[in-house]
Design a protein around this motif. Structure first.
Motif, PDB file in Angstrom:
ATOM      1  N   LYS A 102       0.830  -1.208   0.000  1.00 50.78           N
ATOM      2  CA  LYS A 102       0.000   0.000   0.000  1.00 50.78           C
ATOM      3  C   LYS A 102       0.864   1.258   0.000  1.00 50.78           C
ATOM      4  CE  LYS A 102      -3.975  -2.151   2.277  1.00 50.78           C
ATOM      5  NZ  LYS A 102      -4.792  -2.219   3.514  1.00 50.78           N
ATOM      6  N   TRP A 103       1.994   1.212   0.723  1.00 51.72           N
ATOM      7  CA  TRP A 103       2.913   2.353   0.691  1.00 51.72           C
ATOM      8  C   TRP A 103       3.407   2.597  -0.733  1.00 51.72           C
ATOM      9  CZ3 TRP A 103       6.537   0.686   5.322  1.00 51.72           C
ATOM     10  CH2 TRP A 103       5.844   0.889   6.522  1.00 51.72           C
ATOM     11  N   GLU A 104       3.814   1.518  -1.387  1.00 58.26           N
ATOM     12  CA  GLU A 104       4.388   1.650  -2.724  1.00 58.26           C
ATOM     13  C   GLU A 104       3.345   2.056  -3.765  1.00 58.26           C
ATOM     14  OE1 GLU A 104       6.665  -1.810  -3.739  1.00 58.26           O
ATOM     15  OE2 GLU A 104       8.151  -1.463  -2.159  1.00 58.26           O
ATOM     16  N   LEU A 105       2.082   1.737  -3.496  1.00 53.53           N
ATOM     17  CA  LEU A 105       1.002   2.144  -4.394  1.00 53.53           C
ATOM     18  C   LEU A 105       0.471   3.534  -4.059  1.00 53.53           C
ATOM     19  CD1 LEU A 105      -0.983  -1.217  -4.593  1.00 53.53           C
ATOM     20  CD2 LEU A 105       0.383  -0.181  -6.416  1.00 53.53           C
ATOM     21  N   ASP A 106       1.009   4.132  -2.979  1.00 56.13           N
ATOM     22  CA  ASP A 106       0.596   5.454  -2.518  1.00 56.13           C
ATOM     23  C   ASP A 106      -0.873   5.499  -2.095  1.00 56.13           C
ATOM     24  OD1 ASP A 106       3.052   6.968  -2.794  1.00 56.13           O
ATOM     25  OD2 ASP A 106       2.776   6.809  -4.960  1.00 56.13           O
ATOM     26  N   THR A 107      -1.400   4.351  -1.677  1.00 52.57           N
ATOM     27  CA  THR A 107      -2.766   4.349  -1.147  1.00 52.57           C
ATOM     28  C   THR A 107      -2.781   4.598   0.358  1.00 52.57           C
ATOM     29  OG1 THR A 107      -2.704   1.942  -0.892  1.00 52.57           O
ATOM     30  CG2 THR A 107      -3.598   2.812  -2.950  1.00 52.57           C
ATOM     31  N   VAL A 108      -1.658   4.331   1.004  1.00 44.80           N
ATOM     32  CA  VAL A 108      -1.494   4.586   2.439  1.00 44.80           C
ATOM     33  C   VAL A 108      -0.128   5.217   2.650  1.00 44.80           C
ATOM     34  CG1 VAL A 108      -1.263   3.544   4.730  1.00 44.80           C
ATOM     35  CG2 VAL A 108      -2.995   2.685   3.150  1.00 44.80           C
ATOM     36  N   TYR A 109      -0.060   6.211   3.524  1.00 45.76           N
ATOM     37  CA  TYR A 109       1.200   6.909   3.795  1.00 45.76           C
ATOM     38  C   TYR A 109       1.806   6.358   5.088  1.00 45.76           C
ATOM     39  CZ  TYR A 109       4.335  10.917   3.197  1.00 45.76           C
ATOM     40  OH  TYR A 109       5.412  11.712   2.957  1.00 45.76           O
ATOM     41  N   PRO A 110       3.099   6.040   5.112  1.00 45.12           N
ATOM     42  CA  PRO A 110       3.714   5.511   6.341  1.00 45.12           C
ATOM     43  C   PRO A 110       3.643   6.511   7.484  1.00 45.12           C
ATOM     44  CG  PRO A 110       5.176   5.258   4.450  1.00 45.12           C
ATOM     45  CD  PRO A 110       4.064   6.159   4.013  1.00 45.12           C
ATOM     46  N   GLU A 111       3.531   6.011   8.693  1.00 45.15           N
ATOM     47  CA  GLU A 111       3.597   6.874   9.869  1.00 45.15           C
ATOM     48  C   GLU A 111       5.017   7.414  10.008  1.00 45.15           C
ATOM     49  OE1 GLU A 111       2.173   4.668  13.190  1.00 45.15           O
ATOM     50  OE2 GLU A 111       0.119   4.535  12.423  1.00 45.15           O
ATOM     51  N   MET A 112       5.161   8.498  10.759  1.00 45.51           N
ATOM     52  CA  MET A 112       6.447   9.184  10.840  1.00 45.51           C
ATOM     53  C   MET A 112       7.561   8.274  11.343  1.00 45.51           C
ATOM     54  SD  MET A 112       8.199  11.816  10.224  1.00 45.51           S
ATOM     55  CE  MET A 112       6.890  12.959   9.795  1.00 45.51           C
ATOM     56  N   ASP A 113       7.264   7.431  12.327  1.00 43.76           N
ATOM     57  CA  ASP A 113       8.325   6.559  12.852  1.00 43.76           C
ATOM     58  C   ASP A 113       8.797   5.575  11.786  1.00 43.76           C
ATOM     59  OD1 ASP A 113       5.860   5.224  12.976  1.00 43.76           O
ATOM     60  OD2 ASP A 113       6.583   3.866  14.532  1.00 43.76           O
ATOM     61  N   LYS A 114       7.898   5.147  10.908  1.00 43.63           N
ATOM     62  CA  LYS A 114       8.282   4.231   9.832  1.00 43.63           C
ATOM     63  C   LYS A 114       9.061   4.957   8.740  1.00 43.63           C
ATOM     64  CE  LYS A 114       6.467   0.706  11.789  1.00 43.63           C
ATOM     65  NZ  LYS A 114       7.375  -0.269  12.463  1.00 43.63           N
ATOM     66  N   ILE A 115       8.697   6.214   8.487  1.00 42.52           N
ATOM     67  CA  ILE A 115       9.470   7.000   7.518  1.00 42.52           C
ATOM     68  C   ILE A 115      10.908   7.151   8.006  1.00 42.52           C
ATOM     69  CG2 ILE A 115       9.764   9.295   6.516  1.00 42.52           C
ATOM     70  CD1 ILE A 115       6.763   9.521   6.296  1.00 42.52           C
ATOM     71  N   ILE A 116      11.072   7.409   9.291  1.00 46.30           N
ATOM     72  CA  ILE A 116      12.421   7.547   9.863  1.00 46.30           C
ATOM     73  C   ILE A 116      13.187   6.233   9.731  1.00 46.30           C
ATOM     74  CG2 ILE A 116      13.714   7.921  11.997  1.00 46.30           C
ATOM     75  CD1 ILE A 116      11.477   9.897  12.806  1.00 46.30           C
ATOM     76  N   GLU A 117      12.503   5.121  10.006  1.00 47.52           N
ATOM     77  CA  GLU A 117      13.140   3.811   9.853  1.00 47.52           C
ATOM     78  C   GLU A 117      13.545   3.567   8.401  1.00 47.52           C
ATOM     79  OE1 GLU A 117      11.625   0.270  11.879  1.00 47.52           O
ATOM     80  OE2 GLU A 117      10.167   1.555  12.887  1.00 47.52           O
ATOM     81  N   LEU A 118      12.680   3.935   7.469  1.00 45.62           N
ATOM     82  CA  LEU A 118      12.997   3.757   6.050  1.00 45.62           C
ATOM     83  C   LEU A 118      14.211   4.591   5.649  1.00 45.62           C
ATOM     84  CD1 LEU A 118       9.370   3.831   4.583  1.00 45.62           C
ATOM     85  CD2 LEU A 118      10.936   1.877   4.505  1.00 45.62           C
ATOM     86  N   CYS A 119      14.276   5.826   6.123  1.00 45.40           N
ATOM     87  CA  CYS A 119      15.413   6.690   5.813  1.00 45.40           C
ATOM     88  C   CYS A 119      16.707   6.107   6.367  1.00 45.40           C
ATOM     89  CB  CYS A 119      15.189   8.094   6.372  1.00 45.40           C
ATOM     90  SG  CYS A 119      13.880   9.024   5.537  1.00 45.40           S
ATOM     91  N   ASN A 120      16.661   5.579   7.576  1.00 43.03           N
ATOM     92  CA  ASN A 120      17.845   4.960   8.172  1.00 43.03           C
ATOM     93  C   ASN A 120      18.252   3.711   7.397  1.00 43.03           C
ATOM     94  OD1 ASN A 120      18.017   6.895  10.198  1.00 43.03           O
ATOM     95  ND2 ASN A 120      16.751   5.720  11.625  1.00 43.03           N
ATOM     96  N   LEU A 121      17.268   2.921   7.007  1.00 43.96           N
ATOM     97  CA  LEU A 121      17.548   1.675   6.300  1.00 43.96           C
ATOM     98  C   LEU A 121      18.179   1.929   4.940  1.00 43.96           C
ATOM     99  CD1 LEU A 121      17.263  -1.422   6.033  1.00 43.96           C
ATOM    100  CD2 LEU A 121      14.951  -1.030   5.144  1.00 43.96           C
ATOM    101  N   PHE A 122      17.655   2.933   4.208  1.00 40.58           N
ATOM    102  CA  PHE A 122      18.120   3.178   2.849  1.00 40.58           C
ATOM    103  C   PHE A 122      19.119   4.329   2.754  1.00 40.58           C
ATOM    104  CE2 PHE A 122      13.852   1.200   2.011  1.00 40.58           C
ATOM    105  CZ  PHE A 122      14.362   0.016   1.463  1.00 40.58           C
TER     106      PHE A 122
END
Length: 231
Positions: free
Chosen positions: A35-55
């Motif tokens: 759903k994130w990749e389809l832009d139907t749901v936006y990640p919560e802020m804590d998950k965005i931070i995790e994604l930034c750290n991961l990538f």
């Protein structure tokens, strides 16, 4: 690009990570990642931070950047071992240094009677801000690859540079000169992003050519391989 499209690009750059693997790492379901990749749901802020750290990217890059490399001009990114070689190099600083440097090296190849000369080149970054901003100068260095017979005939030409076997990360551009100021910088950007995401270091110890470009014809079409030395 959207966050979802960037996320999909970054995931695939990280050793072709699956949605399932990313979901497990972030403790969410695969459907959530989809759903994130389809832009139907936006990640919560804590998950965005995790994604930034991961990538290894910033929030601005993830949300508003463009990590795509969907143009048919590009091949997949690969790791390639460039076998040991000898070469002679020539650098030019001018407003059009690339053609000047390559032309000079081509004259060496002609003098050596090389029928299938291999010439590589790369931007030469060691210019002052005055040279760049005031005089609009740039630097470019070209090199002629030599075999053992050529090296013996080189005579009074510049010192021969020897490089041992070296691993490079590489990408191929089809017909790069159609839009060189877009396709070539984007190729370097894609390689550097791939290295950053996967924790691959750039070798910059002066013992190898740090990065270079090689043009050649294939099926009557110009191609360019772009290489960056890795640790």
């Amino acid at each position: 690009m959207s966050l979802g499209q960037n996320l999909q690009c970054l995931r695939k750059m990280r050793n072709k990570m699956t949605q399932e693997a990313l979901a497990e790492q972030l403790n969410v379901s695969r459907q959530t990642v989809s759903k994130w990749e389809l832009d139907t749901v936006y990640p919560e802020m804590d998950k965005i931070i995790e994604l930034c750290n991961l990538f290894s990217c910033t929030m601005d890059e993830l949300v508003r950047g463009d990590f795509s490399l969907n143009d048919e001009a590009y091949s997949d990114i690969r790791t390639e071992t460039v076998k040991a070689f000898d070469c002679v190099k020539y650098a030019v600083f001018s407003r059009e240094p690339e053609s000047d440097a390559i032309s000079h090296v081509e004259r060496w190849a002609k003098e050596l009677e090389m029928t299938d000369a291999v010439i590589i080149g790369w931007d030469f970054p060691y210019l002052s801000q005055e040279q760049v901003n005031v005089f609009h100068m740039h630097g470019y260095e070209a090199a002629l690859i030599l075999d053992s017979a050529d090296a013996a005939k080189i005579g009074e030409k510049p010192e021969i540079f020897h490089q041992e076997d070296q691993d490079y990360i590489a990408i191929t551009i089809k017909d790069p000169m159609t839009a060189p100021f877009r396709t070539i910088p984007n190729a370097y950007k894609a390689l550097m992003t791939h290295m950053k995401i996967n924790g691959i270091g750039h070798r910059q110890d002066g013992k190898v050519i740090e990065c270079f470009e090689k043009e050649y014809d294939k099926d009557g079409i110009c191609h360019m391989d772009v290489y960056i030395a890795i640790e």
